[in-house]
Design an enzyme around this catalytic site. Structure first.
Site, PDB file in Angstrom:
ATOM      1  N   LYS A 187       0.854  -1.195   0.000  1.00  0.00           N
ATOM      2  CA  LYS A 187       0.000   0.000   0.000  1.00  0.00           C
ATOM      3  C   LYS A 187       0.884   1.237   0.000  1.00  0.00           C
ATOM      4  O   LYS A 187       1.508   1.576   1.011  1.00  0.00           O
ATOM      5  CB  LYS A 187      -0.923   0.053   1.216  1.00  0.00           C
ATOM      6  CG  LYS A 187      -1.999   1.134   0.986  1.00  0.00           C
ATOM      7  CD  LYS A 187      -2.562   1.730   2.223  1.00  0.00           C
ATOM      8  CE  LYS A 187      -1.777   2.857   2.801  1.00  0.00           C
ATOM      9  NZ  LYS A 187      -1.717   4.081   1.974  1.00  0.00           N
ATOM     10  N   GLY A 240       6.947   4.792   8.297  1.00  0.00           N
ATOM     11  CA  GLY A 240       6.118   5.995   8.396  1.00  0.00           C
ATOM     12  C   GLY A 240       6.305   6.639   9.750  1.00  0.00           C
ATOM     13  O   GLY A 240       7.330   6.438  10.409  1.00  0.00           O
ATOM     14  N   SER A 241       5.310   7.380  10.164  1.00  0.00           N
ATOM     15  CA  SER A 241       5.452   8.151  11.404  1.00  0.00           C
ATOM     16  C   SER A 241       5.376   7.241  12.631  1.00  0.00           C
ATOM     17  O   SER A 241       4.774   6.163  12.596  1.00  0.00           O
ATOM     18  CB  SER A 241       4.346   9.193  11.471  1.00  0.00           C
ATOM     19  OG  SER A 241       3.095   8.538  11.497  1.00  0.00           O
ATOM     20  N   THR A 242       5.948   7.718  13.712  1.00  0.00           N
ATOM     21  CA  THR A 242       5.903   6.980  14.982  1.00  0.00           C
ATOM     22  C   THR A 242       4.453   6.811  15.446  1.00  0.00           C
ATOM     23  O   THR A 242       4.065   5.758  15.941  1.00  0.00           O
ATOM     24  CB  THR A 242       6.759   7.737  16.013  1.00  0.00           C
ATOM     25  OG1 THR A 242       8.123   7.610  15.588  1.00  0.00           O
ATOM     26  CG2 THR A 242       6.611   7.189  17.420  1.00  0.00           C
ATOM     27  N   GLY A 245       2.955   4.123  13.455  1.00  0.00           N
ATOM     28  CA  GLY A 245       3.660   2.885  13.823  1.00  0.00           C
ATOM     29  C   GLY A 245       3.056   2.257  15.069  1.00  0.00           C
ATOM     30  O   GLY A 245       2.879   1.039  15.154  1.00  0.00           O
ATOM     31  N   GLU A 263       9.666   1.042  10.919  1.00  0.00           N
ATOM     32  CA  GLU A 263      10.737   2.018  10.633  1.00  0.00           C
ATOM     33  C   GLU A 263      10.068   3.376  10.720  1.00  0.00           C
ATOM     34  O   GLU A 263       9.275   3.733   9.850  1.00  0.00           O
ATOM     35  CB  GLU A 263      11.309   1.817   9.222  1.00  0.00           C
ATOM     36  CG  GLU A 263      11.818   0.421   8.918  1.00  0.00           C
ATOM     37  CD  GLU A 263      13.109   0.077   9.647  1.00  0.00           C
ATOM     38  OE1 GLU A 263      13.708   0.976  10.274  1.00  0.00           O
ATOM     39  OE2 GLU A 263      13.493  -1.095   9.603  1.00  0.00           O
ATOM     40  N   CYS A 298      13.813  10.596   6.940  1.00  0.00           N
ATOM     41  CA  CYS A 298      13.640  10.131   8.324  1.00  0.00           C
ATOM     42  C   CYS A 298      14.862  10.436   9.176  1.00  0.00           C
ATOM     43  O   CYS A 298      14.739  10.782  10.343  1.00  0.00           O
ATOM     44  CB  CYS A 298      13.346   8.639   8.327  1.00  0.00           C
ATOM     45  SG  CYS A 298      14.509   7.695   7.339  1.00  0.00           S
TER      46      CYS A 298
HETATM   47  P1  NAD Z   1       2.448   8.258   7.902  1.00  0.00           P
HETATM   48  O1  NAD Z   1       2.700   7.503   9.152  1.00  0.00           O
HETATM   49  O2  NAD Z   1       1.427   9.319   7.914  1.00  0.00           O
HETATM   50  O3  NAD Z   1       2.020   7.260   6.731  1.00  0.00           O
HETATM   51  C1  NAD Z   1       2.797   6.153   6.377  1.00  0.00           C
HETATM   52  C2  NAD Z   1       1.907   5.108   5.730  1.00  0.00           C
HETATM   53  O4  NAD Z   1       0.953   4.661   6.693  1.00  0.00           O
HETATM   54  C3  NAD Z   1       1.095   5.648   4.545  1.00  0.00           C
HETATM   55  O5  NAD Z   1       1.007   4.659   3.552  1.00  0.00           O
HETATM   56  C4  NAD Z   1      -0.261   5.909   5.171  1.00  0.00           C
HETATM   57  O6  NAD Z   1      -1.323   5.837   4.247  1.00  0.00           O
HETATM   58  C5  NAD Z   1      -0.351   4.782   6.175  1.00  0.00           C
HETATM   59  N1  NAD Z   1      -1.294   5.052   7.272  1.00  0.00           N
HETATM   60  C6  NAD Z   1      -1.603   6.258   7.815  1.00  0.00           C
HETATM   61  N2  NAD Z   1      -2.526   6.093   8.783  1.00  0.00           N
HETATM   62  C7  NAD Z   1      -2.789   4.758   8.859  1.00  0.00           C
HETATM   63  C8  NAD Z   1      -3.648   3.970   9.669  1.00  0.00           C
HETATM   64  N3  NAD Z   1      -4.444   4.503  10.588  1.00  0.00           N
HETATM   65  N4  NAD Z   1      -3.658   2.628   9.472  1.00  0.00           N
HETATM   66  C9  NAD Z   1      -2.865   2.062   8.539  1.00  0.00           C
HETATM   67  N5  NAD Z   1      -2.039   2.763   7.727  1.00  0.00           N
HETATM   68  C10 NAD Z   1      -1.997   4.097   7.902  1.00  0.00           C
HETATM   69  O7  NAD Z   1       3.873   8.806   7.442  1.00  0.00           O
HETATM   70  P2  NAD Z   1       4.210   9.712   6.180  1.00  0.00           P
HETATM   71  O8  NAD Z   1       3.782  11.093   6.483  1.00  0.00           O
HETATM   72  O9  NAD Z   1       3.717   9.061   4.926  1.00  0.00           O
HETATM   73  O10 NAD Z   1       5.810   9.606   6.128  1.00  0.00           O
HETATM   74  C11 NAD Z   1       6.643  10.372   6.905  1.00  0.00           C
HETATM   75  C12 NAD Z   1       7.130   9.579   8.106  1.00  0.00           C
HETATM   76  O11 NAD Z   1       7.827   8.410   7.679  1.00  0.00           O
HETATM   77  C13 NAD Z   1       8.133  10.368   8.927  1.00  0.00           C
HETATM   78  O12 NAD Z   1       7.834  10.228  10.289  1.00  0.00           O
HETATM   79  C14 NAD Z   1       9.464   9.692   8.598  1.00  0.00           C
HETATM   80  O13 NAD Z   1      10.446   9.833   9.583  1.00  0.00           O
HETATM   81  C15 NAD Z   1       9.043   8.281   8.411  1.00  0.00           C
HETATM   82  N6  NAD Z   1      10.056   7.528   7.657  1.00  0.00           N
HETATM   83  C16 NAD Z   1      10.854   6.639   8.331  1.00  0.00           C
HETATM   84  C17 NAD Z   1      11.853   5.926   7.650  1.00  0.00           C
HETATM   85  C18 NAD Z   1      12.751   4.956   8.380  1.00  0.00           C
HETATM   86  O14 NAD Z   1      13.437   4.169   7.714  1.00  0.00           O
HETATM   87  N7  NAD Z   1      12.796   4.948   9.690  1.00  0.00           N
HETATM   88  C19 NAD Z   1      12.019   6.134   6.276  1.00  0.00           C
HETATM   89  C20 NAD Z   1      11.195   7.041   5.618  1.00  0.00           C
HETATM   90  C21 NAD Z   1      10.202   7.734   6.326  1.00  0.00           C
END
Ligand code: NAD
Length: 494
Positions: A187, A240-242, A245, A263, A298
C-alpha cells in the site's frame, strides 16, 4: 548530449490509476482520490481507491498464490533470476519511474535518476543474491535422531510505506519479502500512489507469478488499516510516522498477532565538537544532511549540536553552504530542491517556523514561501539559532528543510542533549579525538552513527532505529531473514 526535456516527457505520460491484484491492473471499488502535483497545484490524476473488498481480494489472491508454491517453492536459482530481471526492468523504465515520483511528490528529477531508481535496482539485486544464502542448521542429537532447522517464508506480507521515497521505501520492503519467498500486498502512501503499480507490473514481466506481488492504493485509515488488521496477513512491514507505527502494534494485537516491523520517525542530532577535522566539509555535509530531499528524510540531521567554542565559525560556514540549496522546478535537472510533498505539509512546516519564533529561537534565514514559487508547496530552507533542547522545534519531527542549532558545552552535555528525544534513528559526530568519537558512538542512542561523515549507507548494512524510531532493520541480509520463520524438524531414524 542535450538534456532531456522532462516537461515534454511528463506531458506525454499516460498515468495508470488502477491497482494491481492477481497479476493484472484492476479497477477497485472504493471510489477515487486525487493526487496533486505539489510543484504546481495541478491535479495529476484521480486514482482508484481500494475498498475493504479489494483488500480481501488482494490478500486472498496472495495467499492462494503463496500456498500454490509457484514462488515459495520455486528453485532458489530461478527465483534469483526473476529478481535480477526485475532489477533490469526497473533500470529500463528508469525515466518513467523517476517522472512519476517527481510529479507526485516534488522530488528533483535528478535525485530520482541518480539516487532513488539506481538504489531500488541495487536493493533488488542484493536481495536476489541473498536467496541461496538462506540456510538452516543440524544439531548434535542421539544416533537414532536427526534434527535440522529450515527457514520458511511467512506467507502474505503487507508493506505500508510513506511518500518521501515512494519507489525506494517500497523496494526496501518488497525486495527482501519476495526474496524470502513471500507474497506481498503493497500500500503506497496516498500522497504518492503512481509508481507502485509499475513495480508490480515489472515484477510480473520479469516472470513473477500472478498474485505474488499486489498493490492496493488508498488512504491509510481504510486500506492500510484493513491490511494491518487482516487475519491472513502474517507480517506488516511499515515505514512511516511513529504515531501510525504505534497503531500498527495495536492492529496486530487486535487481530492475529502478526509480526510488525516498524521504521519510524527521527530527530537526528549531528554533534560538532571544537576539534572537528575540517569545518568546510562539516558544514557542507550538515547542509546536505538537512536540506537534501527538502528535509523530508527520516534521518535528516535536523538538530545541529554545536560546541560553543566553534559556534560562530560553524554558523557562518553553514549559512554559506545553505545558499547552494535553491528551491525550484523539480523537472529541471539543475534543481536540487523541489516543493514539499503537499500543501498540507507546507502548512505544517510553516507552522513550525511560527512555533520556533514564539518559543524564542532566532530565525537566521528562510522559512518563507520563495518568491515566484507561490503556486507550489515550497518552503525556503530555514535555520534557527539559539535553540533550547526542550523547545518543540528541537523535540518534534518537522519533516521539512528546517535546521536548529543547539549550542552545547563539551562532550557530556552533547551526549545528554543528543539523547534527549523520543527518537533514536541516527546520529552524526564530528571530532578528531578518538576517545570522544568512540565514547559518543557508544553512548548516543541511535541505530546508525556516522563519525566525520553523514548519510553513508550500503545495502549490505542494516538501517533502522532505537527507541521510538522503530523496532526493525531494513537493508542487509538480516532484513531478508526477518521475512522468514524458523522451523525445527525432528526425524526418528527407525
Ligand atoms: P504516515 O505515518 O502518515 O504514513 C505512512 C503510511 O501509513 C502511509 O502509507 C499511510 O497511508 C499509512 N497510514 C496512515 N494512517 C494509517 C492507519 N491509521 N492505518 C494504517 N495505515 C496508515 O507517514 P508519512 O507522512 O507518509 O511519512 C513520513 C514519516 O515516515 C516520517 O515520520 C518519517 O520519519 C518516516 N520515515 C521513516 C523511515 C525509516 O526508515 N525509519 C524512512 C522514511 C520515512
Amino acid at each position: 548530449m542535450t538534456t532531456p526535456n522532462w516537461h515534454e516527457k511528463a506531458a506525454a505520460l499516460r498515468l495508470e490509476t488502477r491497482s494491481f491484484i492477481g497479476g493484472e491492473m484492476v479497477e477497485v471499488g472504493g471510489g477515487h482520490f486525487e493526487t496533486i502535483n505539489p510543484a504546481t497545484g495541478a491535479v495529476l490524476a484521480a486514482v482508484g481507491q481500494g475498498s475493504a473488498g479489494d483488500v480481501d481480494r488482494a490478500v486472498a489472491d496472495a495467499l492462494r498464490a503463496h500456498r500454490g508454491g509457484s514462488w515459495s517453492r520455486m528453485a532458489p536459482r530461478d527465483r534469483m533470476a526473476v529478481l535480477y530481471r526485475f532489477a533490469d526492468l526497473i533500470e529500463r523504465e528508469a525515466e518513467l519511474l523517476a517522472l512519476l515520483d517527481t510529479l507526485d511528490m516534488g522530488k528533483p528529477i535528478s535525485d530520482m535518476l541518480n539516487i532513488d531508481v539506481p538504489a531500488a535496482a541495487a536493493t533488488i539485486r542484493f536481495c536476489a543474491e541473498c536467496i541461496d544464502k538462506i540456510t538452516g542448521t543440524t544439531t548434535a542429537t542421539p544416533a537414532n535422531v536427526l534434527h535440522y532447522t529450515t527457514r520458511e517464508p511467512l506467507g502474505v506480507v503487507a508493506a505500508i510505506v510513506p511518500w518521501n521515497y515512494p519507489l525506494l521505501m517500497a523496494v526496501w520492503k518488497i525486495a527482501p519479502a519476495l526474496a524470502a519467498g513471500n507474497a506481498v500486498v503493497l500500500k503506497p502512501a496516498e500522497q504518492s500512489p503512481l509508481s507502485a503499480v509499475h513495480l508490480a507490473r515489472l515484477f510480473a514481466e520479469a516472470g513473477g507469478p500472478a498474485g505474488i506481488f499486489n498493490v492496493v492504493n488508498g488512504p491509510g485509515e481504510t486500506v492500510g488499516r484493513a491490511l494491518a488488521l487482516h487475519m491472513d496477513v502474517a507480517k506488516v512491514s511499515f515505514t512511516g510516522s511513529t504515531e501510525v507505527g504505534k497503531l500498527m502494534l495495536q492492529y496486530a494485537g487486535q487481530s492475529n498477532m502478526k509480526k510488525v516491523a516498524l521504521e519510524c520517525g527521527g530527530k537526528t542530532p549531528q554533534v560538532f565538537m571544537n576539534d572537528l577535522p575540517d569545518l568546510a566539509t562539516a558544514t557542507k555535509t550538515a547542509a546536505f544532511g538537512i536540506y537534501g530531499n527538502m528535509g523530508e528524510v527520516c534521518n535528516a540531521g535536523s538538530r545541529l549540536l554545536v560546541d560553543k567554542k566553534i559556534h560562530d565559525e560553524f554558523l557562518y560556514g553553514f549559512m554559506r553552504e545553505s545558499e547552494n540549496f535553491v528551491p525550484g522546478d523539480p523537472l529541471l535537472e539543475e534543481t536540487n530542491m523541489g516543493p514539499l510533498v503537499t500543501f498540507e505539509q507546507q502548512k505544517r512546516v510553516l507552522g513550525y517556523i511560527e512555533i520556533g519564533k514564539n518559543e524564542g529561537a532566532s530565525l537566521a534565514f528562510g522559512g518563507n514561501v520563495p518568491q515566484g514559487l507561490e503556486r507550489g508547496a515550497y518552503v525556503a530552507p530555514a535555520l534557527f539559532t539559539g535553540v533550547g533542547p526542550k523547545m518543540r522545534i528541537a523535540q518534534e519531527e518537522i519533516f521539512g528543510p528546517v535546521a536548529a542549532i543547539i549550542p552545547v558545552d563539551g562532550v557530556e552535555n552533547a551526549i545528554e542533549v543528543a539523547n534527549d528525544t523520543i527518537y533514536g534513528l541516527a546520529a552524526g559526530i564530528w571530532t578528531t579525538d578518538l576517545t570522544t568519537a568512540h565514547r559518543m558512538a557508544r553512548e548516543i542512542e541511535a541505530g546508525t552513527v556516522w563519525v566525520n561523515c553523514f548519510d553513508e549507507g550500503d545495502m549490505t548494512q542494516p538501517f533502522g532505529g532505537f527507541k521510538q524510531s522503530g523496532n526493525a532493520r531494513d537493508k542487509c541480509f538480516d532484513s531478508v531473514l526477518a521475512y522468514t520463520q524458523q522451523k525445527s524438524t525432528w526425524v526418528k531414524l527407525v
